[in-house]
Design an enzyme around this catalytic site. Sequence first.
Site, PDB file in Angstrom:
ATOM      1  N   HIS A 286       0.858  -1.177   0.000  1.00  0.00           N
ATOM      2  CA  HIS A 286       0.000   0.000   0.000  1.00  0.00           C
ATOM      3  C   HIS A 286       0.902   1.238   0.000  1.00  0.00           C
ATOM      4  O   HIS A 286       2.131   1.112  -0.027  1.00  0.00           O
ATOM      5  CB  HIS A 286      -0.951  -0.028   1.205  1.00  0.00           C
ATOM      6  CG  HIS A 286      -0.252  -0.320   2.512  1.00  0.00           C
ATOM      7  ND1 HIS A 286       0.689   0.530   3.059  1.00  0.00           N
ATOM      8  CD2 HIS A 286      -0.338  -1.377   3.359  1.00  0.00           C
ATOM      9  CE1 HIS A 286       1.130   0.022   4.194  1.00  0.00           C
ATOM     10  NE2 HIS A 286       0.538  -1.145   4.400  1.00  0.00           N
TER      11      HIS A 286
ATOM     12  N   HIS B   1       4.020   1.290   2.190  1.00  0.00           N
ATOM     13  CA  HIS B   1       5.204   0.597   1.666  1.00  0.00           C
ATOM     14  C   HIS B   1       5.894   1.447   0.592  1.00  0.00           C
ATOM     15  O   HIS B   1       7.119   1.512   0.539  1.00  0.00           O
ATOM     16  CB  HIS B   1       4.808  -0.726   1.007  1.00  0.00           C
ATOM     17  CG  HIS B   1       4.283  -1.757   1.947  1.00  0.00           C
ATOM     18  ND1 HIS B   1       2.966  -2.152   1.945  1.00  0.00           N
ATOM     19  CD2 HIS B   1       4.898  -2.493   2.899  1.00  0.00           C
ATOM     20  CE1 HIS B   1       2.787  -3.087   2.858  1.00  0.00           C
ATOM     21  NE2 HIS B   1       3.933  -3.306   3.458  1.00  0.00           N
TER      22      HIS B   1
END
Length: 279
Positions: A30, A33
Site C-alpha cells: 500500500h 510501503h
Amino acid sequence: MKIISSIEELRDQLRGQLRTAFVPTMGNLHEGHLSLMRLARKHGDPVVASIFVNRLQFGPNEDFDKYPRTFQADVDKLEKEGVYVLFAPTERDMYPEPQEYRVRPPDDLGNILEGEFRPGFFTGVTTVVLKLFSCVQPRVAVFGKKDYQQLMIVRNMCKQFALPTEIIAAETYRAEDGLALSSRNGYLSADERAEAPNLYRVLNQTADEVRAGHLDVFELERKAMSELAQRGWKPDYISIRKRNDLQPPSAGDLAQGAQLVVVAAAKLGATRLIDNLEI
Ligand code: PAF
C-alpha cells in the site's frame, strides 16, 4: 525490474553493489510501503525490495494462511517506484531445510508488548531479517515506525552483530482520517473501518494529556483502554513507554523529562491493529 526468487541469482545480480538500499516487506503493498521505497531511493542505489510472507513470525493461531497475497498488483506498484530488483523467494528458496538457527532478541525487549501477545514473533522477524540481509547485503534498510518495537529490535540486532547495514526509520503513513496504513486493514468491514481511526485518536488524547503534565501513566493507560473497550474494541495493551528501551518510565524518568512513546495493540472484531505515537 528484475524479479528474482533464488538466493544465488540474487547474489549474482547484486555483486559489486556497495550502496544498495533495501526494503523488506510481506507484500500486499500500500502507499505506506511505497513511501518506504521512496525513502530508500534517497539513501542508496539500487533499491531492492523483497516480498516474503515469513511463516516463522506467525503463531499457530495467527493469519499466515489468510495473509493477503497480491503479487501481480505488488509488482506493478514496485515497477512504478523504480525498484531495480524484487527478491521474492518461495518458502523452499528461503527455508530449504528447517531453520534451526535463529536469532532470539533479549527477553526484556522481545517478550514485552507485541512479544507478550505474539510469543516467538520477534525471533521469527529477526531471523528472517538477518537472512534477508545476508542475501541482499544492503548498505541501508528502511523500516516503518508503525512497527515501533520491530524497528528497535532490528536496529539493536544490527548494532550487536556489527552488521554493515544502517537502519533508516520511516514515518507512519496514515489515511486522511488518521488510521495507520496496514495490510491488515483490508480485513476490516465497512463499519469497522469507520471505527478504526479511534485508535489513533485515543493515542493522541493520551499523548496530549502527558504533554499537559498529567503524569499518572497507569491512570492514562487505563482510561485509554477503557474508552476503546466501551467502543467495542478488545485492547491488548495501550502503554506509555520510554522511547529508548520501551520500558515503563519510573517517576524519576518522568521528572527528568524522558522521551516517551505511547504504543497500542487492540482487536476490532477479528482484526488486530497496532499503532503508536511519539509524545
Ligand atoms: O514488517 C514486516 O513486514 C515484516 O515483519 C518483515 C520486516 C518484512 C519481516 O518479515
